[in-house]
Every structure is written in C-alpha cells, then in structure tokens.
Design a protein around this motif. Structure first.
Motif, mmCIF file in Angstrom:
data_model
loop_
_atom_site.group_PDB
_atom_site.id
_atom_site.type_symbol
_atom_site.label_atom_id
_atom_site.label_comp_id
_atom_site.label_asym_id
_atom_site.label_seq_id
_atom_site.Cartn_x
_atom_site.Cartn_y
_atom_site.Cartn_z
ATOM 1 N N MET A 135 -5.241 13.280 0.669
ATOM 2 C CA MET A 135 -5.722 12.185 -0.160
ATOM 3 C C MET A 135 -6.201 12.705 -1.501
ATOM 4 S SD MET A 135 -7.922 10.307 2.831
ATOM 5 C CE MET A 135 -8.614 9.071 1.755
ATOM 6 N N VAL B 85 -10.136 5.421 -0.158
ATOM 7 C CA VAL B 85 -9.373 4.182 0.028
ATOM 8 C C VAL B 85 -10.173 3.224 0.921
ATOM 9 C CG1 VAL B 85 -7.012 4.893 -0.432
ATOM 10 C CG2 VAL B 85 -8.011 5.485 1.743
ATOM 11 N N GLN C 118 -8.602 3.818 5.950
ATOM 12 C CA GLN C 118 -9.775 3.132 5.429
ATOM 13 C C GLN C 118 -10.925 4.125 5.366
ATOM 14 O OE1 GLN C 118 -11.280 -0.203 7.692
ATOM 15 N NE2 GLN C 118 -13.146 -0.335 6.466
ATOM 16 N N ARG D 60 -2.243 4.375 6.865
ATOM 17 C CA ARG D 60 -2.938 3.553 5.864
ATOM 18 C C ARG D 60 -4.422 3.642 6.157
ATOM 19 N NH1 ARG D 60 -1.724 -2.720 5.797
ATOM 20 N NH2 ARG D 60 -3.420 -2.691 7.293
ATOM 21 N N ASN E 223 -5.778 0.373 0.626
ATOM 22 C CA ASN E 223 -4.786 -0.010 -0.386
ATOM 23 C C ASN E 223 -3.823 1.105 -0.773
ATOM 24 O OD1 ASN E 223 -6.448 1.555 -2.000
ATOM 25 N ND2 ASN E 223 -7.517 -0.197 -2.884
ATOM 26 N N GLN E 224 -3.786 2.169 0.018
ATOM 27 C CA GLN E 224 -2.707 3.141 -0.156
ATOM 28 C C GLN E 224 -2.380 3.805 1.181
ATOM 29 O OE1 GLN E 224 -3.327 7.086 -1.884
ATOM 30 N NE2 GLN E 224 -5.363 6.458 -2.547
ATOM 31 N N SER F 89 0.813 -1.214 0.000
ATOM 32 C CA SER F 89 0.000 0.000 0.000
ATOM 33 C C SER F 89 0.845 1.263 0.000
ATOM 34 C CB SER F 89 -0.950 -0.004 1.201
ATOM 35 O OG SER F 89 -0.276 -0.352 2.384
ATOM 36 N N THR G 118 0.375 4.290 -3.465
ATOM 37 C CA THR G 118 0.027 5.709 -3.446
ATOM 38 C C THR G 118 0.547 6.430 -4.681
ATOM 39 O OG1 THR G 118 0.246 5.556 -1.046
ATOM 40 C CG2 THR G 118 0.077 7.761 -1.970
#
Length: 367
Positions: free
Chosen positions: A315, A319, A349, A347, A323-324, A189, A193
């Motif tokens: 951001m 996500v 969510q 990381r 996954n980033q 992850s 990015t």
C-alpha cells in the motif's frame, strides 16, 4: 435558479410553502461533495459518471473555498456509459452491478477481446457510438462463463487506460498535486489504485455516486469546507458496539453478522452493517456468499488496523473507505484465502485507533 417547478412544488408541499429552494448542477454537486469534505485547500477535482444534465466528464480546481470549472466533456462520450453498456452485455444490471463486472475481471484474460473493446473507446474524447442503449453490435457469442470473464477483463483494462489518460490530462491542465475524484466511476476501486501513481494525495468521499449528491448540494450551498469526521451518518439503530459478542461468534461459528449504531453513508459495508468472518478459513468465502446469495466468485474485503496494514498489503496510502484495491503480500496469500482475490489482490479497509472496530481487530489478533 428554480428551473424545475415540479420538484420545487413537491418540496414545498412536504416542507412548507415558505421554504426556499435552490438548485445546483449535477457535476457541481459531485465536485462540492468531494472537495468540501476533503482535507485539501488546493486540488484538482475530477468528476466521471454516466451523465449529469449533459456533462459526463468534468475537471474543476478547488482553491481555498472556491471551486472553478476548467474542462467539460458532454454526452454522448462517457466513461460511465461505456462501462455500464458492457455490464449490460454480460447480463448484469447496468447502473447497478458494475462492481460485479469489476470482480469478474480478475478471473479473465483480457487479450482475446482487448483490441475489440478498445475499438469502442479508442481515446478519452472518442467512442464508437452512443452507449446509452448498450452494446448493439458485439461480434462474438458467449459460449461459456469464461468468455464473460475475459470480456470483463478487457473492459476493465480499457477503462483503466482511458482513466489514466484523462487523469494525466487533469494533472497537466491544472498542475495540482492533490486529487479529489467523484462520480459513479470513482467506485471502481480496482482502477483507483492507479491514481496514486499520478497524484501525491487522493480523496474519494465514501459515497461518490449520485446518492452522495444530497450532501453535495448542501455543501455547494454552504460554500466552504465541512468537518468530515466519519462515514457513519445514516439511520441509527443505537446500542453499544458488541465487541465481545462478535468475538464469541467468530470463535464459535467463524461468522458474525453485525447491525449496530449509525449506518454507513455510501454503498460499502464499513463495520456497522457487516458480516465479519475469519479470513484464514479457505471455505469461509463460499459460506458467506451463500448467506448473502451472491455469485461464488465474489471477493470479500479485509479490515486491518492502520498499524499493521503494511505488514500484510502493498500500500502507498490509507484506504479507510475501501476505495482502492492493493496486492496481498506473497507470504500471506495462502494464510488469508478468504480476502485474497484470484489475482492476489484485496480491497482493504484501513481501521483507525479509538474505534470499536479497532478494538475488535486487536482482540482478534491477540486470540
């Protein structure tokens, strides 16, 4: 084609002699799992892993319901084997604990070992030798833990350099603006990015490694898009989501373990099998790592409702499946110590409306 009689025989013994058996190649199963669960009808599909049959890197084009191969790189040159070999060098389990080395990289300085590591993977189509048995000629001794952190940082940087190089080639080759990224390498992850600098939109199915190929083979046979609704496709423990009980535990103990409903499909804990904790407590990371019996440097992932994600993090896209890795905004790094990694990253969510976890986070915010 039925090219593996032993597997076919086993399946028929379980499900009955009359059941038809069909096989799909490893990378095609990855490609189908990614493309047919995506919202794209026009995309480049990149699959990077250790090895599948002989393929290690493939580029496909998805247009409407058709997936076509455009490029393949075969064993022994392999992104996955490169990363796994260094995972083994650092004393971790290859093909299992690459994510730990990714976490270690944030504590290291890549400079002392960067040129040496680059010499092992100088170009996307060139590696020093076959990495299947590991790194066999590492010239340095590890005198302390910091040396390992520095090597991890160098490996992560070289992997990212080659990934960007390969993805730019995939964009140039296919002229596609949307990317589907699959294979075990898509679980890195931190490197992922960078993909948003190359493509407009990126889809990484939340189970991009080999465990996702069960869905991939089924999708390949189905041959068209499936309606992707949720990552909660696993074993169902049942029960209503205990928002109030979680809140009570968070207030009382600052930690609340949860196991309810259907399990997450993939390696990431996305709220149905999770340990929740108050991110403001500077000691909470150590407490949870102790509970999980993990290394103390290991980071934890913040959940954030979509409406507020840009308040806390830098951001460019949602996500939902962690996954980033993104940067925490400066004013929140000290306020959210439990989810801010040593390099200022997290990381994330993204959590959407009309879900129990969204309700939980909204209640927590009110409190």
């Amino acid at each position: 084609g039925d090219w593996n009689p032993r597997t076919s025989h086993t399946i028929k013994n379980i499900f009955g002699r009359s059941i038809p058996v069909q096989y799909f190649k490893h990378h095609y199963s990855h490609a189908a799992a990614g493309y047919y669960t995506s919202s794209f009808d026009d995309a480049v599909i990149v699959v990077l892993d250790a090895i599948g049959e002989w393929n290690t890197s493939t580029i496909w084009v998805g247009e409407e319901e058709k997936i076509s191969l455009k490029f393949k790189q075969n064993y022994p040159v392999s992104f996955g084997l490169f990363y796994s070999a260094f995972t083994k060098l650092l004393g971790l389990k290859p093909n299992q604990e690459e994510y730990i080395m990714m976490g270690m990289s944030a504590y290291g300085d890549a400079k002392p070992y960067l040129e040496t590591v680059r010499s092992y993977f100088p170009n996307v189509d060139e590696q020093k030798y076959n990495f299947h048995l590991g790194i066999l000629d590492w010239p340095y001794k590890f005198l302390n833990e910091q040396d390992k952190f520095d090597v991890a940082a160098a490996v992560q940087q070289v992997y990212e350099e080659r990934l960007v190089e390969f993805m730019r080639y995939a964009r140039l080759l296919t002229r596609k603006k949307n990317l589907v990224f699959m294979g075990g390498c898509a679980l890195n992850s931190k490197a992922n990015t960078l993909l948003w600098n190359i493509f407009d939109k990126v889809w990484i199915m939340p189970n991009p490694g080999d465990a996702g190929s069960s869905l991939g083979a089924a999708a390949a046979l189905y041959g068209k898009h499936v309606e992707w609704k949720t990552p909660y496709l696993g074993h169902d423990l049942g029960g209503e989501y205990p928002v109030n009980r979680i809140m009570t535990e968070l207030i009382k103990n600052k930690i609340a373990p949860v196991a309810v409903g259907r399990a997450e499909y993939g390696p990431r804990a996305l709220g149905n099998r999770s340990i929740f904790a108050d991110p403001r407590d500077p000691n909470i990371k150590d407490k949870v790592n102790l509970i999980k019996q993990r290394e103390p440097f290991r980071p934890f992932a913040p959940m954030v409702i979509k409406e507020k994600q840009h308040d806390f993090f830098h951001m460019v896209d949602d996500v939902p499946y962690m996954n980033q890795v993104v940067q925490v905004k400066e004013e929140y790094k000290e306020k959210l110590p439990a989810v801010t990694h040593v390099d200022g990253s997290a990381r994330v969510q993204t959590v959407y409306k009309n879900t129990p976890i969204h309700d939980l986070l909204t209640e927590f915010e009110k409190l």
